[in-house]
Scaffold this active site. Structure first.
Site, PDB file in Angstrom:
ATOM      1  N   ALA A 199      41.941  24.531  50.264  1.00 19.44           N
ATOM      2  CA  ALA A 199      41.730  25.979  50.134  1.00 19.44           C
ATOM      3  C   ALA A 199      40.853  26.581  51.233  1.00 19.44           C
ATOM      4  O   ALA A 199      40.416  27.723  51.095  1.00 19.44           O
ATOM      5  CB  ALA A 199      41.173  26.352  48.756  1.00 19.44           C
ATOM      6  N   ALA A 200      40.634  25.851  52.326  1.00 22.08           N
ATOM      7  CA  ALA A 200      39.878  26.447  53.444  1.00 22.08           C
ATOM      8  C   ALA A 200      40.627  27.676  53.956  1.00 22.08           C
ATOM      9  O   ALA A 200      40.054  28.761  54.128  1.00 22.08           O
ATOM     10  CB  ALA A 200      39.698  25.431  54.574  1.00 22.08           C
ATOM     11  N   GLY A 201      41.925  27.498  54.177  1.00 26.16           N
ATOM     12  CA  GLY A 201      42.751  28.605  54.669  1.00 26.16           C
ATOM     13  C   GLY A 201      42.801  29.748  53.663  1.00 26.16           C
ATOM     14  O   GLY A 201      42.763  30.930  54.039  1.00 26.16           O
ATOM     15  N   ASP A 202      42.875  29.431  52.382  1.00 24.33           N
ATOM     16  CA  ASP A 202      42.923  30.481  51.356  1.00 24.33           C
ATOM     17  C   ASP A 202      41.614  31.268  51.320  1.00 24.33           C
ATOM     18  O   ASP A 202      41.610  32.492  51.215  1.00 24.33           O
ATOM     19  CB  ASP A 202      43.175  29.866  49.969  1.00 24.33           C
ATOM     20  CG  ASP A 202      44.572  29.289  49.861  1.00 24.33           C
ATOM     21  OD1 ASP A 202      45.455  29.699  50.634  1.00 24.33           O
ATOM     22  OD2 ASP A 202      44.778  28.415  48.994  1.00 24.33           O
TER      23      ASP A 202
HETATM   24  P1  ADP Z   1      44.420  25.535  56.332  1.00 24.06           P
HETATM   25  O1  ADP Z   1      43.440  25.188  55.261  1.00 24.06           O
HETATM   26  O2  ADP Z   1      45.387  26.593  55.930  1.00 24.06           O
HETATM   27  O3  ADP Z   1      45.090  24.344  56.978  1.00 24.06           O
HETATM   28  P2  ADP Z   1      42.654  25.666  58.633  1.00 24.06           P
HETATM   29  O4  ADP Z   1      42.509  24.182  58.545  1.00 24.06           O
HETATM   30  O5  ADP Z   1      43.134  26.224  59.927  1.00 24.06           O
HETATM   31  O6  ADP Z   1      43.594  26.255  57.487  1.00 24.06           O
HETATM   32  O7  ADP Z   1      41.232  26.302  58.272  1.00 24.06           O
HETATM   33  C1  ADP Z   1      41.067  27.667  57.977  1.00 24.06           C
HETATM   34  C2  ADP Z   1      39.657  28.065  58.314  1.00 24.06           C
HETATM   35  O8  ADP Z   1      38.754  27.275  57.537  1.00 24.06           O
HETATM   36  C3  ADP Z   1      39.250  27.840  59.765  1.00 24.06           C
HETATM   37  O9  ADP Z   1      39.623  28.924  60.583  1.00 24.06           O
HETATM   38  C4  ADP Z   1      37.734  27.705  59.604  1.00 24.06           C
HETATM   39  O10 ADP Z   1      37.141  28.978  59.421  1.00 24.06           O
HETATM   40  C5  ADP Z   1      37.592  26.973  58.282  1.00 24.06           C
HETATM   41  N1  ADP Z   1      37.518  25.505  58.433  1.00 24.06           N
HETATM   42  C6  ADP Z   1      38.506  24.607  58.237  1.00 24.06           C
HETATM   43  N2  ADP Z   1      38.084  23.348  58.464  1.00 24.06           N
HETATM   44  C7  ADP Z   1      36.785  23.434  58.808  1.00 24.06           C
HETATM   45  C8  ADP Z   1      35.753  22.505  59.173  1.00 24.06           C
HETATM   46  N3  ADP Z   1      36.004  21.188  59.209  1.00 24.06           N
HETATM   47  N4  ADP Z   1      34.528  22.982  59.474  1.00 24.06           N
HETATM   48  C9  ADP Z   1      34.253  24.316  59.432  1.00 24.06           C
HETATM   49  N5  ADP Z   1      35.173  25.248  59.106  1.00 24.06           N
HETATM   50  C10 ADP Z   1      36.416  24.831  58.801  1.00 24.06           C
END
Ligand code: ADP
Length: 305
Positions: free
Chosen positions: A251-254
């Site tokens: 859910a980072a992207g969400d």
């Molecule tokens: P998804 O979860 O859809 O694959 P991402 O991996 O591109 O999306 O991550 C979305 C956002 O979450 C990034 O732009 C960043 O802000 C944050 N994020 C993801 N992974 C990390 C990490 N390891 N450390 C810090 N921020 C992160």
């Protein structure tokens, strides 16, 4: 009842999570542990992230007429969401995700749409007027494509900004792309949509141009720990994220998308909104689970001090 400024249309899932040492091979039965049922679904996650950010938000979704659905609707209200367009479908279970998390942190996920598949154009129809009064519509792709298209076309006609997080990756029609104010793919989704392998700012820039050539006004490609690449009428640049010790990136992207849409809605410019969204997502990756990991506004403000 006045309309909400930000409307999220999307899925609600019960995440059935179990920890395993390694994934089972075909035909194999293994023992897992630590079973939990957690609130998830990309639509719900993004709606929760926007609500916890402090947005005036409404959610359009279908959930089941089961205990989990009832509890979710209650939880959405407790997060301050307007749930007038959250529909409980008779005799249907709420959407389900079966998630195995291996000891090395990898996950393997099976999703069954269940009630989410009932969010058809006919189910959306009674809520179109409500949608047309919003300022921004945020969607993902765990809902029927015809519904995503209808919502995008109607919103666009009414002057509502349309943000699409194209996750999980699915092919998109040219008509849908042309109706979008902004698209927010991650690296995998950007590659699926453009055929360009996205790994850094340079490749993100090339992919973004390809999407803008299709009529999308702005493109925001998230690049995990590297941050996000923005390309739009205000220019183009990489906006780095925050360095944290990531424990679970579910859910980072969400979280990023919900907080970003909410921050734009609040009147922040694109750079400031991306910074806020990076902070929200960075906090979420330090915690376990989907909605359980999404921070409240006060936590984001403290993180940024
Ligand atoms: P998804 O979860 O859809 O694959 P991402 O991996 O591109 O999306 O991550 C979305 C956002 O979450 C990034 O732009 C960043 O802000 C944050 N994020 C993801 N992974 C990390 C990490 N390891 N450390 C810090 N921020 C992160």
């Amino acid at each position: 009842m006045p309309a909400n400024k930000l409307i999220v249309l999307g899925s609600v899932n019960a995440d059935h999570v179990v920890q395993v040492n390694a994934f089972p091979r075909p035909g194999e039965t293994i023992t897992g542990h630590g079973y939990q049922v957690l609130p998830g679904g990309k639509g719900a996650n993004q709606a929760v992230a926007a609500a916890r950010f402090g947005a005036d938000i409404g959610f359009i979704a279908c959930l089941g007429s089961d205990d989990f659905g009832t509890r979710m609707e209650q939880a959405f209200r407790e997060d301050g969401m307007d749930t007038r367009a959250v529909m409980a479908v008779p005799d249907m279970p709420t959407g389900i995700a079966f998630i195995q998390i291996a000891a090395n942190g990898e996950n393997s996920i099976v999703i069954s749409a269940e009630a989410n598949a009932c969010l058809t154009p006919a189910m959306l129809e009674p809520h179109l007027n409500y949608l047309r009064q919003a300022q921004t519509l945020l969607m993902q792709l765990e809902s029927p494509m015809e519904t995503v298209e209808l919502a995008a076309f109607e919103a666009r006609k009414a002057g509502v900004a349309v943000i699409l997080n194209p996750a999980p990756a699915r092919p998109l029609s040219d008509a849908l792309l042309a109706a979008l104010t902004m698209i927010t793919p991650n690296e995998t989704e950007a590659e699926m949509l453009t055929g360009i392998k996205v790994t850094d700012a340079a490749s993100a820039c090339t992919a973004a141009h390809k999407l803008r050539d299709k009529g999308v006004q702005s493109v925001l490609i998230t690049l995990g720990a590297q941050g996000a690449y923005y390309s739009g009428p205000e220019g183009e640049r990489l906006i780095p994220g925050f360095r944290v010790q990531a424990t679970d990136t579910t859910a980072a992207g969400d979280t990023f998308n919900g907080a970003f849409a909410a921050a734009l809605q609040e009147g922040l410019d694109v750079d400031a909104a991306i910074r806020m969204a990076h902070a929200a997502a960075a906090i979420s990756v330090t915690r376990l689970g989907a909605q359980t990991s999404i921070p409240y506004r006060a936590e984001i403000d403290t993180f940024l001090q």
